[in-house]
Design an enzyme around this catalytic site. Structure first.
Site, PDB file in Angstrom:
ATOM      1  CD  GLU A 120      -3.158   0.246   0.275  1.00 15.29           C
ATOM      2  OE1 GLU A 120      -2.921   0.397  -0.932  1.00 15.29           O
ATOM      3  OE2 GLU A 120      -4.120   0.761   0.837  1.00 15.29           O
ATOM      4  CB  THR A 168      -4.628   7.123  -1.666  1.00 13.22           C
ATOM      5  OG1 THR A 168      -5.660   6.215  -2.070  1.00 13.22           O
ATOM      6  CG2 THR A 168      -4.432   7.019  -0.170  1.00 13.22           C
TER       7      THR A 168
HETATM    8  N1  HSE Z   1      -7.001   5.253   5.487  1.00 14.94           N
HETATM    9  C1  HSE Z   1      -6.635   5.537   4.132  1.00 14.94           C
HETATM   10  C2  HSE Z   1      -6.950   6.983   3.842  1.00 14.94           C
HETATM   11  C3  HSE Z   1      -7.430   4.653   3.211  1.00 14.94           C
HETATM   12  O1  HSE Z   1      -8.071   7.390   4.136  1.00 14.94           O
HETATM   13  O2  HSE Z   1      -6.079   7.698   3.355  1.00 14.94           O
HETATM   14  C4  HSE Z   1      -7.144   4.877   1.761  1.00 14.94           C
HETATM   15  O3  HSE Z   1      -6.060   4.138   1.343  1.00 14.94           O
END
Ligand code: HSE
Length: 285
Positions: A120, A168
């Site tokens: 990720e 993101t």
């Molecule tokens: N927790 C992460 C965000 C999830 O909100 O940036 C998305 O990858």
């Protein structure tokens, strides 16, 4: 050869930024791995043209490296990239589970979570586990620095994915650096309420617990039509509505019989703002 189905997920659920996640029963990525001297990647399916096949730039390349498991990795995307439904996480989670089996590494599902989270990081710039954890473990998950807890639950959900993309990385740039004590108190209360709701499979408590004064307001500005979609869903019976993951998907909790009407209302909300969208009426997977 090993083949794995890795489900979409919704992270944060409002009050649980970078902590809460939930597996959705669909859509999903299919990840197929076979042993090779060097890792190579092929990507097909939804949005595959936007996903790099270079192992240094794809989430699954980092996973293969972490597991010391070179392989040819075929990813058939069912989860659209930049959707807020854990697209990159589904591929990373699927690769972690599949490569662990292919190379007989013997790691538990929980032990695979931080490995998939490294994948990720390639996409978002920060290794967070709130999408990979539910994709690997299923149910509702709570990912903290000292590990992951998972809870089986049964909550009806509607995810509405608009035809816009939010990366993101961009959505993380708008997260505020500081928070006030009153906002923190509200958020802790909401997170506790949501967790209680998940434990009891109570959609009213889950919906109440989705409210978040800290992160969601800034991110909602990146999603054309968000306020309309949220209002329409609530008016149609949703118990709570928030941004799914980093967006642009919007997710609603509800009673099972209301899913169709809520999905339709959310589509109307986007449509009135000139945005095409699609709906997934889903359950926790
Ligand atoms: N927790 C992460 C965000 C999830 O909100 O940036 C998305 O990858």
């Amino acid at each position: 050869m090993v083949t794995v189905r890795a489900p979409a997920t919704s992270a944060n659920l409002g009050s649980g930024f970078d902590v809460f996640g939930v597996a959705l029963d669909r859509p999903a990525d299919i990840v197929r791995v076979s042993k090779a001297e060097q890792t190579t990647i092929t990507v097909t399916g939804v949005g595959s043209q936007f996903i790099p096949e270079d192992p240094a730039r794809n989430t699954v390349g980092a996973v293969a490296e972490e597991l010391d498991a070179p392989a040819h990795i075929e990813i058939n995307k069912g989860v659209r990239p930049a959707s807020g439904l854990g697209s990159s996480a589904a591929s990373a989670a699927g690769a972690a589970v599949a490569l662990n089996e292919l190379y007989d590494r013997g790691l538990s599902r929980s032990e695979l979570v931080p490995i998939a989270a490294e994948g990720e990081a390639v996409v978002s710039g920060a290794p967070h586990a709130d999408n990979v954890a539910p994709s690997i473990l299923g149910g509702f998950t709570i990912a903290t620095a000292d590990g992951v807890r998972s809870i089986e639950t049964d909550i009806p959900l509607v995810a509405c994915l608009p035809e816009i993309a939010v990366s993101t990385r961009d959505a993380r740039r708008v997260v505020p650096d500081t928070a006030s004590i009153p906002d923190l108190v509200t958020t802790v209360g909401n997170a506790a309420t949501l967790t209680t709701g998940m434990c009891r499979s109570d959609p009213v408590l889950v919906g109440k617990g989705m409210d978040d004064p800290l992160i969601t307001p800034a991110r909602a500005e990146l999603i054309t039509g968000y306020d309309t979609v949220r209002s329409y869903a609530l008016e149609t019976g949703a118990t709570g509505v928030t941004v799914s993951g980093a967006g642009p998907s919007v997710i609603a909790a509800c009673h099972g019989g209301d899913r169709r009407a809520i999905g339709s209302a959310m589509l109307d909300g986007f449509s009135e703002n000139g945005v095409d969208a699609r709906v997934y009426q889903v359950s926790v997977g």
